[in-house]
Write an enzyme that holds these catalytic residues in place. Structure first.
Site, PDB file in Angstrom:
ATOM      1  N   CYS A  52      59.671  27.943  33.798  1.00 24.81           N
ATOM      2  CA  CYS A  52      60.956  27.712  34.446  1.00 24.81           C
ATOM      3  C   CYS A  52      62.063  27.970  33.424  1.00 24.81           C
ATOM      4  CB  CYS A  52      61.037  26.281  34.958  1.00 24.81           C
ATOM      5  SG  CYS A  52      62.655  25.852  35.631  1.00 24.81           S
ATOM      6  N   ASP A  59      54.968  27.446  35.365  1.00 27.21           N
ATOM      7  CA  ASP A  59      54.814  27.781  36.776  1.00 27.21           C
ATOM      8  C   ASP A  59      53.556  28.636  36.907  1.00 27.21           C
ATOM      9  OD1 ASP A  59      57.127  26.563  37.913  1.00 27.21           O
ATOM     10  OD2 ASP A  59      58.352  28.170  37.084  1.00 27.21           O
TER      11      ASP A  59
END
Length: 154
Positions: A52, A59
């Protein structure tokens, strides 16, 4: 020794370090040996990771790339290294998927390409991102990408 169509590949067959960023990664291509007949190539990256750009948290996504090649195929080791280069790259899901699609289109100039990014939930919300370029030639079999919608633990 005669030159082959594979002599210009710099990553295959060697010990190549993971690039530090997608911009640094080299995507290599080879001539399509079956360019006279349209067909589908599928590349699946079930353990894609990025971070992120705001929080730095990891992620995770399952990515499926389908393309109908014209003159070139992507060399698979360079593709693996390119996808791995996102591991320390901070970007939103949408930017990751569209940049991968645009980079493949720029390098390969396929007849058609689509990419599905099926992101695992963060904050309880899974995000799926899709990108497509061109029209799939008539008569090419394009199977479903085979990734079920996220259902949680139920």
């Amino acid at each position: 020794m005669t030159e082959t169509r594979y002599d210009k590949l710099g990553q295959l067959g060697g010990n190549t370090a993971l690039p530090q960023s997608p911009d640094e990664a080299q995507l290599e291509r080879v001539d399509n040996p079956c360019a006279d007949e349209p067909y589908l190539v599928r590349l699946v990256c079930p353990e894609f990771t990025s971070i992120c750009p705001v929080t730095g948290a990891p992620d995770f996504a399952h990515i499926v790339v389908d393309y109908v090649p014209d003159e070139y195929l992507v060399e698979s080791k360079s593709f693996k290294l390119y996808m791995g280069s996102f591991r320390n790259h901070g970007d939103f899901h949408e930017a990751c998927i569209t940049s991968i699609g645009k980079r493949l289109v720029a390098e390969l100039k396929p007849h058609w390409l689509r990419i599905g990014g099926y992101w695992y939930p963060r904050g309880g919300i899974p995000i799926d991102v899709f990108y497509q370029n061109g029209k799939c030639p008539e008569g090419v079999w394009v199977p479903d990408q085979g990734v079920a919608p996220y259902r949680g633990r139920g």
